[in-house]
Design a protein around this motif. Structure first.
Motif, short mmCIF file in Angstrom:
data_model
loop_
_atom_site.label_atom_id
_atom_site.label_comp_id
_atom_site.label_asym_id
_atom_site.label_seq_id
_atom_site.Cartn_x
_atom_site.Cartn_y
_atom_site.Cartn_z
N ILE A 103 -11.19 7.58 -3.41
CA ILE A 103 -10.63 7.55 -2.05
C ILE A 103 -11.24 6.40 -1.26
CG2 ILE A 103 -10.51 8.80 0.14
CD1 ILE A 103 -10.46 11.41 -1.56
N ARG A 104 -12.56 6.33 -1.29
CA ARG A 104 -13.28 5.33 -0.49
C ARG A 104 -12.89 3.90 -0.89
NH1 ARG A 104 -17.76 6.75 -1.95
NH2 ARG A 104 -18.21 8.26 -0.28
N SER A 105 -12.92 3.61 -2.16
CA SER A 105 -12.68 2.23 -2.59
C SER A 105 -11.22 1.82 -2.39
CB SER A 105 -13.06 2.06 -4.07
OG SER A 105 -12.28 2.91 -4.89
N THR A 106 -10.27 2.75 -2.58
CA THR A 106 -8.86 2.40 -2.43
C THR A 106 -8.52 2.16 -0.97
OG1 THR A 106 -8.39 3.83 -4.34
CG2 THR A 106 -6.51 3.02 -3.08
N VAL A 107 -8.99 3.03 -0.09
CA VAL A 107 -8.74 2.84 1.34
C VAL A 107 -9.34 1.52 1.81
CG1 VAL A 107 -9.21 3.71 3.67
CG2 VAL A 107 -8.55 5.31 1.84
N PRO A 120 -9.33 7.26 -12.09
CA PRO A 120 -10.76 7.45 -12.37
C PRO A 120 -11.29 6.40 -13.33
CG PRO A 120 -9.58 9.54 -12.53
CD PRO A 120 -8.55 8.48 -12.41
N GLY A 121 -12.42 5.84 -12.98
CA GLY A 121 -13.08 4.90 -13.88
C GLY A 121 -12.47 3.52 -13.92
N VAL A 122 -11.49 3.22 -13.06
CA VAL A 122 -10.84 1.91 -13.03
C VAL A 122 -11.19 1.22 -11.72
CG1 VAL A 122 -8.61 0.71 -13.02
CG2 VAL A 122 -8.94 2.72 -14.48
N ALA A 123 -11.56 -0.05 -11.79
CA ALA A 123 -11.85 -0.80 -10.57
C ALA A 123 -10.58 -0.93 -9.74
CB ALA A 123 -12.39 -2.18 -10.92
N VAL A 124 -10.70 -0.77 -8.45
CA VAL A 124 -9.51 -0.76 -7.60
C VAL A 124 -8.73 -2.07 -7.71
CG1 VAL A 124 -10.74 -1.56 -5.52
CG2 VAL A 124 -8.66 -0.17 -5.30
N SER A 125 -9.41 -3.16 -7.87
CA SER A 125 -8.72 -4.45 -7.97
C SER A 125 -7.94 -4.60 -9.26
CB SER A 125 -9.73 -5.59 -7.84
OG SER A 125 -10.69 -5.52 -8.88
N GLN A 126 -8.25 -3.76 -10.25
CA GLN A 126 -7.59 -3.84 -11.54
C GLN A 126 -6.52 -2.77 -11.73
OE1 GLN A 126 -8.34 -6.43 -13.61
NE2 GLN A 126 -9.60 -7.05 -11.85
N ASP A 127 -6.35 -1.89 -10.76
CA ASP A 127 -5.39 -0.80 -10.91
C ASP A 127 -3.98 -1.30 -10.59
OD1 ASP A 127 -3.73 1.56 -10.25
OD2 ASP A 127 -5.60 2.67 -10.51
N PRO A 128 -3.05 -1.26 -11.56
CA PRO A 128 -1.70 -1.80 -11.32
C PRO A 128 -0.93 -1.04 -10.23
CG PRO A 128 -1.80 -0.63 -13.41
CD PRO A 128 -3.21 -0.75 -12.93
N GLN A 129 -1.22 0.26 -10.10
CA GLN A 129 -0.55 1.04 -9.06
C GLN A 129 -0.96 0.56 -7.67
OE1 GLN A 129 1.74 3.39 -8.38
NE2 GLN A 129 1.05 3.39 -6.24
N VAL A 130 -2.24 0.30 -7.47
CA VAL A 130 -2.70 -0.19 -6.17
C VAL A 130 -2.14 -1.59 -5.92
CG1 VAL A 130 -4.74 -0.80 -4.82
CG2 VAL A 130 -4.79 1.23 -6.30
N ARG A 131 -2.07 -2.39 -6.96
CA ARG A 131 -1.50 -3.73 -6.82
C ARG A 131 -0.03 -3.65 -6.39
NH1 ARG A 131 -1.89 -5.44 -11.84
NH2 ARG A 131 -4.13 -5.74 -11.57
N ALA A 132 0.71 -2.69 -6.93
CA ALA A 132 2.12 -2.53 -6.57
C ALA A 132 2.28 -2.14 -5.10
CB ALA A 132 2.77 -1.48 -7.46
N LEU A 133 1.33 -1.38 -4.57
CA LEU A 133 1.38 -1.03 -3.15
C LEU A 133 1.25 -2.27 -2.27
CD1 LEU A 133 -0.84 2.19 -3.15
CD2 LEU A 133 1.62 2.08 -2.72
#
Length: 537
Positions: A129-133, A82-95
Motif C-alpha cells: 500500500i505504502r509504496s504504490t501510493v 507481493p515481492g515485486v518492486a512498484v516500478s517493475q509492476d506492469p499493472q501499476v505502469r498501466a495505471l
C-alpha cells in the motif's frame, strides 16, 4: 479544477459492469461518462486499464474523445504485487499510462484476505500500500484507496484495519474509502465504524457500499452523517449480486435531505433524464419504484391519495418531483374515483372543473369497464378516448370502419397472417398483414389499409404488448386482456382491449391507438361505421 469539499464518485463503468447481463462497449462507456459529467458528478471511474483490454482502449480514446467539464476521470487498479518492486509492476505502469488525473487503488484491509487471497504477510500488505501510493503521488496523481472488506476486516482485527487506513493516508492517499464489499453491514454498524476510524486515524474517509442487506443507500447516508467526505455508487444501483449503492438516490438525498450541494443545484432537474439516457445505453430497464428517478416514484393510485393531491400535491409527496426532473402521475382504476379521474384529466391536458358531471360519468365508466377486466393504469390513450367521449357528450363519427377480419397462424412456426376488410370514406379496402405474432400481423394490416389515407399513422409504432387471461366469475365471463405500448414521435403511451379471444382484445387496443392519433387531426373523411371492430370471420 478546484478540489470538491465533498467527493461524489461514480463507478458505473467499472463496478456497475459486474452486474449480470450488463455488457458495455467502449462507445457505451464514453456515452455514459458524458451523461454523468453533464449531471455534475465529481469523479467517474472508467475501468481497470492493463487488466481489461476494453478498459485500456476506453482510456486511450477518452484522451481525445471525452471533454469532461465537471468530472475527473479516474483509473482503477490494485497495489503492486507481493515481492515485486512498484516500478517493475506492469499493472501499476498501466495505471500511469492511462494518463488520468486520479487513480483509485484497491487494497486488502481484512487479515484473512491478506493471508488467504494475497498469500502474503500483514507487513508486506502494508508495504504494498505504502509504496504504490507514494509512487503514484510522486508521478503527479491524486490517489484514492479503496480499503476492501473494511467492515468485516474491522470486526476481525480492528487494529490492522485501522493501520491500513493510516498507512495509506500517511503515504499520500487523499481519501481512504471504506468498502462494505460483501454488503452485509447495517447502518448503525457503518456509522460507528466510520466514526471510530476517523477519530483514530484523522484520515479523510469515503464510503463504498453494496446492497446485499438492502441497506446500501442507508449505509452510505450513515457514513456521511458520521463524517465521510466521499461517497461512491453506480447509476441505478448497477453491480454484482444485489448491486451497489444507487448514486442517483444518494446524490438526491445529500442535496435535498442534507443540504450538501454535491452537484450544482441547477443540474438536479437533469437527474431523471440522465437516468433514462443511461437505461437506453445499457438496455437494462429502470426499476419503476426507484426513488426520485423511477417512473412510479411519484405515481398515485388510491382514491384517498387523489382527493388529497387535488387539494395539495405536497400532502402525499415528500418533494416536488420537478426538482429531480420527474413528474407526478395519477393512475386511473376502480380503486380511485372522481378525484383520480379529475387529476388524470388535468395531467393529460384537459381543463375540467371540480365536481364536473363529465368527470363523474367518466369515473363511473372506468369502474364499469374495470369490472369487465379492463385496466387503464398503463393505457393513457384508451382513457383519454373515454374521457373525450364523456366531455363531448357523444362519440364522434369514426373516420373508418373494420367490416371483417381474421387471423391465421402459419403451421410451421413462420408467424401470423391477418386478413382485413376496411372501409374508408365509403371505399372498401381488403388488405393482408404479416407478423411474428397475431398482434403484429393485425398492426401491419391496419397500417397497410390506413397509412395511404392518414399519413400521420406512419409514425405510430407498436413497441410492446402483454396478454393476460382473466378468470371468470359471477360478474365476468372468462376473457383476455391485452395491453399495448406505442411510440409516436417523442410520445409514448398505451392502450387496452378486452375480449373473449386474445386477437379480438389486441384489435380493440390497436384501434384505440389509431383513433387516438387520428382524433388529434380535426379534418378528415368520415365514415358511418363504428370504430368497434366487426366480429372475426
Amino acid at each position: 479544477m478546484a478540489q470538491q469539499s465533498f467527493q461524489l464518485y461514480d463507478t458505473t463503468l467499472r463496478d456497475g459492469t459486474q452486474m449480470a447481463g450488463l455488457a458495455l462497449t467502449v462507445d457505451d462507456k464514453l456515452a455514459i461518462a458524458r451523461s454523468l459529467d453533464a449531471l455534475g458528478v465529481g469523479f467517474i471511474e472508467g475501468g481497470w486499464p492493463g487488466a481489461i483490454p476494453k478498459d485500456t482502449e476506453f482510456f486511450r480514446r477518452a484522451r481525445t474523445e471525452l471533454d469532461l467539464r465537471a468530472a475527473l476521470l479516474t483509473a482503477f487498479g490494485a497495489t503492486r504485487r507481493p515481492g515485486v518492486a512498484v516500478s517493475q509492476d506492469p499493472q501499476v505502469r498501466a495505471l500511469l499510462e492511462a494518463e488520468t488525473p486520479v487513480v483509485t487503488l484497491v487494497a486488502k484491509s481484512h487479515t484473512g484476505h491478506v493471508d488467504r487471497a494475497l498469500r502474503t504477510t500483514l507487513a508486506e500488505n502494508l508495504a504494498m500500500i505504502r509504496s504504490t501510493v507514494q509512487h503514484l503521488v510522486l508521478a503527479g496523481r491524486r490517489v484514492f484507496l479503496d480499503a476492501e472488506h473494511y467492515f468485516d476486516g474491522y470486526v476481525a482485527n480492528r487494529e490492522y484495519a485501522l493501520e491500513v487506513v493510516r498507512t495509506a493516508a500517511e503515504a499520500g492517499a487523499e481519501t481512504v474509502v471504506l468498502c462494505d464489499t460483501n454488503g452485509g453491514s447495517l447502518p448503525e454498524e457503518v456509522k460507528a465504524v466510520v466514526a471510530d476510524t476517523i477519530a483514530m486515524t484523522g484520515a479523510a474517509i469515503g464510503i463504498h457500499c453494496h446492497d446485499d442487506t438492502g441497506c446500501a443507500v442507508a449505509n452510505t447516508m450513515a457514513a456521511v452523517d458520521a463524517g465521510a467526505v466521499h461517497a461512491q455508487g453506480t447509476a441505478h444501483g448497477y453491480g454484482e449480486r444485489c448491486g451497489n449503492a444507487n448514486l442517483f438516490t444518494v446524490m438526491a438525498n445529500l442535496v435535498l435531505k442534507r443540504g450538501r450541494e454535491v452537484i450544482p443545484l441547477e443540474r438536479l432537474p437533469e437527474l431523471e433524464p440522465t437516468g433514462r439516457v443511461i437505461t437506453e445505453v445499457t438496455g437494462i430497464p429502470g426499476v419503476p419504484a426507484a426513488p426520485y428517478v423511477g417512473a412510479a416514484a411519484f405515481t398515485h393510485k388510491a382514491g384517498l391519495h387523489a382527493s388529497a393531491l387535488r387539494v395539495d400535491p405536497g400532502l402525499y409527496q415528500h418533494i416536488d418531483p420537478a426538482r429531480v426532473g420527474n413528474t407526478m402521475r395519477v393512475l386511473v382504476s376502480d380503486m380511485g374515483g372522481r378525484s383520480s379521474v379529475e387529476l388524470k384529466a388535468r395531467e393529460l391536458g384537459y381543463d375540467v372543473g371540480a365536481g364536473s358531471e363529465a368527470v363523474g360519468r367518466a369515473a363511473a365508466r372506468v369502474k364499469e369497464l374495470e369490472s369487465r377486466g379492463y385496466s387503464f393504469e398503463s393505457a393513457d390513450a384508451s382513457f383519454a378516448l373515454l374521457l373525450r367521449a364523456e366531455l363531448a357528450g357523444d362519440t364522434p363519427p369514426a373516420p373508418f370502419g373494420v367490416e371483417s377480419w381474421q387471423v391465421a397462424l402459419d403451421g410451421d412456426g413462420g408467424g401470423a397472417r391477418a386478413s382485413m376488410r376496411v372501409r374508408v370514406a365509403a371505399a372498401p379496402r381488403t388488405v393482408t398483414g404479416l407478423g411474428r405474432e397475431p398482434v403484429h400481423a393485425l398492426d401491419a394490416a391496419l397500417h397497410q389499409a390506413l397509412d395511404p389515407v392518414f399519413p400521420e399513422l406512419a409514425g405510430l409504432h407498436l413497441t410492446g404488448h402483454t396478454v393476460r387471461e382473466l378468470a371468470g366469475d359471477r360478474t365476468m365471463p372468462p376473457a383476455v386482456r391485452v395491453l399495448l405500448s406505442f411510440r409516436c414521435g417523442e410520445r409514448h403511451w398505451g392502450t387496452v382491449g378486452v375480449d373473449r379471444q386474445a386477437t379480438g382484445a389486441a384489435l380493440t387496443a390497436l384501434l384505440d391507438a389509431v383513433h387516438y392519433v387520428l382524433s388529434d387531426t380535426p379534418e378528415r373523411p368520415q365514415d358511418t361505421e363504428s370504430l368497434v371492430a366487426a366480429p372475426a370471420g
